[in-house]
Scaffold this active site. Structure first.
Site, PDB file in Angstrom:
ATOM      1  CG  ASP A  87      11.679  56.394  28.543  1.00 39.92           C
ATOM      2  OD1 ASP A  87      12.975  56.519  29.009  1.00 39.92           O
ATOM      3  OD2 ASP A  87      11.477  57.221  27.894  1.00 39.92           O
ATOM      4  CD  GLU A 104      14.586  60.260  23.472  1.00 40.61           C
ATOM      5  OE1 GLU A 104      13.492  59.892  23.963  1.00 40.61           O
ATOM      6  OE2 GLU A 104      15.292  60.872  24.427  1.00 40.61           O
ATOM      7  CE1 TYR A 144       6.164  56.765  21.288  1.00 41.73           C
ATOM      8  CE2 TYR A 144       6.545  58.312  19.692  1.00 41.73           C
ATOM      9  CZ  TYR A 144       7.020  57.539  20.751  1.00 41.73           C
ATOM     10  OH  TYR A 144       8.209  57.756  21.213  1.00 41.73           O
ATOM     11  CG  ASP A 167       4.750  64.951  60.468  1.00 38.71           C
ATOM     12  OD1 ASP A 167       4.209  64.551  59.538  1.00 38.71           O
ATOM     13  OD2 ASP A 167       4.730  64.481  61.681  1.00 38.71           O
ATOM     14  NE  ARG A 212      10.564  56.991  24.228  1.00 39.12           N
ATOM     15  CZ  ARG A 212       9.468  57.202  24.727  1.00 39.12           C
ATOM     16  NH1 ARG A 212       8.473  57.486  23.725  1.00 39.12           N
ATOM     17  NH2 ARG A 212       9.145  56.861  26.097  1.00 39.12           N
ATOM     18  CG  ASP A 238      16.578  58.827  28.705  1.00 40.61           C
ATOM     19  OD1 ASP A 238      15.529  57.934  28.771  1.00 40.61           O
ATOM     20  OD2 ASP A 238      16.407  59.884  28.190  1.00 40.61           O
ATOM     21  CD  GLU A 262      15.788  57.680  25.615  1.00 40.11           C
ATOM     22  OE1 GLU A 262      15.050  57.056  26.114  1.00 40.11           O
ATOM     23  OE2 GLU A 262      15.976  58.942  25.707  1.00 40.11           O
ATOM     24  CG  HIS A 318      14.704  66.105  29.146  1.00 38.18           C
ATOM     25  ND1 HIS A 318      13.264  66.134  29.319  1.00 38.18           N
ATOM     26  CD2 HIS A 318      14.848  64.797  28.803  1.00 38.18           C
ATOM     27  CE1 HIS A 318      12.677  65.147  28.827  1.00 38.18           C
ATOM     28  NE2 HIS A 318      13.674  64.365  28.426  1.00 38.18           N
ATOM     29  CG  HIS A 349       6.134  62.181  29.114  1.00 41.36           C
ATOM     30  ND1 HIS A 349       6.668  63.325  29.098  1.00 41.36           N
ATOM     31  CD2 HIS A 349       7.064  61.660  28.231  1.00 41.36           C
ATOM     32  CE1 HIS A 349       7.793  63.620  28.696  1.00 41.36           C
ATOM     33  NE2 HIS A 349       7.963  62.439  27.960  1.00 41.36           N
ATOM     34  CG  HIS A 380      16.883  64.454  25.875  1.00 39.90           C
ATOM     35  ND1 HIS A 380      17.594  63.991  27.002  1.00 39.90           N
ATOM     36  CD2 HIS A 380      16.029  63.438  25.572  1.00 39.90           C
ATOM     37  CE1 HIS A 380      17.102  62.807  27.369  1.00 39.90           C
ATOM     38  NE2 HIS A 380      16.153  62.448  26.605  1.00 39.90           N
ATOM     39  CG  HIS A 389       9.413  62.255  20.606  1.00 37.53           C
ATOM     40  ND1 HIS A 389      10.650  61.832  20.453  1.00 37.53           N
ATOM     41  CD2 HIS A 389       8.182  61.171  20.832  1.00 37.53           C
ATOM     42  CE1 HIS A 389      10.469  60.332  20.246  1.00 37.53           C
ATOM     43  NE2 HIS A 389       9.369  59.877  20.445  1.00 37.53           N
TER      44      HIS A 389
HETATM   45 MN   LIG Z   1      15.251  60.468  26.483  1.00 38.02          MN
END
Ligand SMILES: [Mn+2]
Length: 438
Positions: free
Chosen positions: A260, A384, A388, A40, A406, A271, A408, A361, A243, A354, A350
């Site tokens: 980010d 972006e 790293y 619940d 990064r 983003d 972006e 995304h 991530h 996108h 990466h």
């Molecule tokens: Mn992004």
């Protein structure tokens, strides 16, 4: 009591645009399932993007049936009014309310879907429906189609083909209308303002989570219901985890912070990623590597215009970042060989871009007939590039260990080139340090 927050002409206009693609078809969209844990405990509900895109209806346990050229053409199934239940879980429009506000031809209770939906599907030749986004509704629909298959085969009409509408809707969602650009621009502006709030708040000793709180407060104060995705608030070497989402460590003097984070405004997501010093001043090493990354990022943004492709941007990114890695003694060898062997993937793993829209995304394929999709005015994409350098990467200069960068931005493609929707968010070293002095 609630009334819709959006002009219904927006959703009606989108349905009209779609109608040409749906001859003798029914498009069926189900609401997202509710997230309820321990029986619940309700978690915040967000409508399925396609369902919202075509209806503006934000309640769970609902569905749209759209049959262009048929009567009724647009049908909503919604939860019935239930005062006792609404006391617990909140207002519902109900059948009457939905009919009054949502400008559809017919509204039925979701409880009658088993009776009414077969009738609406009896005179169409194909069904557009996405499996697996609401598995309860999948089951209901499969039972209905199973029954229809039986009656249709007796009348020699053949089976009903089921086609996924995501590709078709993705094509539409890629091309933003004026009002969509306006909403998206606002999502990016709010995201930028919230980044600035975090820049102003950060100091050595503060927890990443407190900074996430500052970001959330800033976007909600500006009218956003939620963030567009789980923010990454990564101090120091945490930024080398792509991530990282724990966001629970203490920010250290001398480290950089990678933020980010994006606001969702009217179902459009910003983003933005920025990197800034916890203590407000970049060290010399940080300055050097950050400035190089910024130069690459700005050059990539400048390449965004109609006619290019994300694939072309990716190739340019790999070339520029490999040069940077050689320059910084992260890689040794000839540039072409290093690219050929994908050595850059040790520090950049990466894609550079996108699609961005109702999902972070967003819908829309990257390839069209096997070829890279050509970028058109009205598309929004991210730029972006990242670098790293994990703290125990072998054979890298000590001063670069544990640095993750990064940068972006969110870029709208225009007829003549592009507009950076996130341009309010500082990224020049001097501008970031100036904001942080306040
Ligand atoms: Mn992004």
């Amino acid at each position: 009591m609630r009334t819709p927050q959006y002009a219904m002409s927006i959703f009606k206009g989108r349905r009209e645009k779609l109608a040409n693609h749906l001859k003798d078809s029914a498009l069926i969209l189900a609401a997202n399932p509710e997230v309820i844990r321990n029986g619940d405990v309700h978690y915040p509900f967000r409508q399925n993007s396609n369902m919202f895109y075509l209806t503006g209806f934000e309640e769970p346990n609902s569905a749209l049936i759209f049959r262009p050229g048929k009567n009724p053409e647009t049908v909503l199934f919604v939860m019935s009014k239930d005062p006792a239940q609404e006391t617990w879980t909140g207002f519902r429009y109900g059948v009457e309310g939905a009919k009054r506000y949502f400008e559809v031809d017919e509204v039925y209770s979701i409880d009658s879907v088993q009776d009414e939906l077969p009738k609406l599907l009896s005179d169409v030749d194909q069904i557009y429906y996405s499996l697996f986004s609401n598995t309860n509704f999948d089951t209901i629909l499969m039972d209905i189609i199973n029954d229809l298959t039986w009656s249709r085969s007796r009348s020699n009409r053949g089976n009903l083909p089921i086609i996924d509408p995501c590709a078709m809707l993705g094509e539409m969602r890629l091309r933003k209308s004026n009002v969509e650009v306006e909403w998206h621009r606002r999502a990016c502006e709010i995201s930028a303002e919230a980044h600035i709030e975090v820049m102003k708040t950060i100091r050595p000793g503060i927890n990443e989570r407190a900074l996430h709180g500052v970001f959330l407060r800033s976007i909600m104060e500006r009218g956003c219901a939620r963030e567009g995705y789980g923010a990454i608030v990564a101090g120091g070497e945490n930024a080398t985890t792509l991530h990282y989402e724990f966001n629970d460590q203490v920010c250290k003097d001398g480290d950089l912070l990678l933020l980010d984070a994006g606001a969702e405004y009217n179902y459009f997501s910003g983003d933005i990623t920025r990197v800034f010093p916890v203590n407000g001043r970049f060290s010399d090493t940080q300055k050097r590597i950050y400035q190089k990354m910024l130069n690459v990022q700005k050059d990539l943004v400048s390449l965004v215009k109609p006619g290019t492709s994300r694939e072309a941007l990716q190739t340019e990114t790999v070339s520029r970042l490999t040069e940077l890695m050689i320059d910084e003694k992260l890689l040794k060898g000839r540039k072409d060989d290093l690219i050929e062997k994908k050595e850059y993937e040790r520090f950049y793993m990466h894609r550079v871009s996108h699609w961005l829209g109702m999902e972070v995304h967003d819908a829309g394929t990257t390839l069209v007939n096997g070829e890279p999709r050509v970028i058109e005015p009205g598309f929004v994409l991210t730029i972006e590039p990242g670098l790293y350098i994990s703290k125990d990467a072998p054979g890298v200069p000590d001063e670069l260990r544990g640095i993750g960068i990064r940068i972006e931005d969110d870029v709208l493609v225009t007829e003549s080139g592009h507009e950076v929707l996130s341009s309010k968010c500082p990224k020049e070293i001097a501008d970031i340090e100036a904001v942080m002095r306040h």
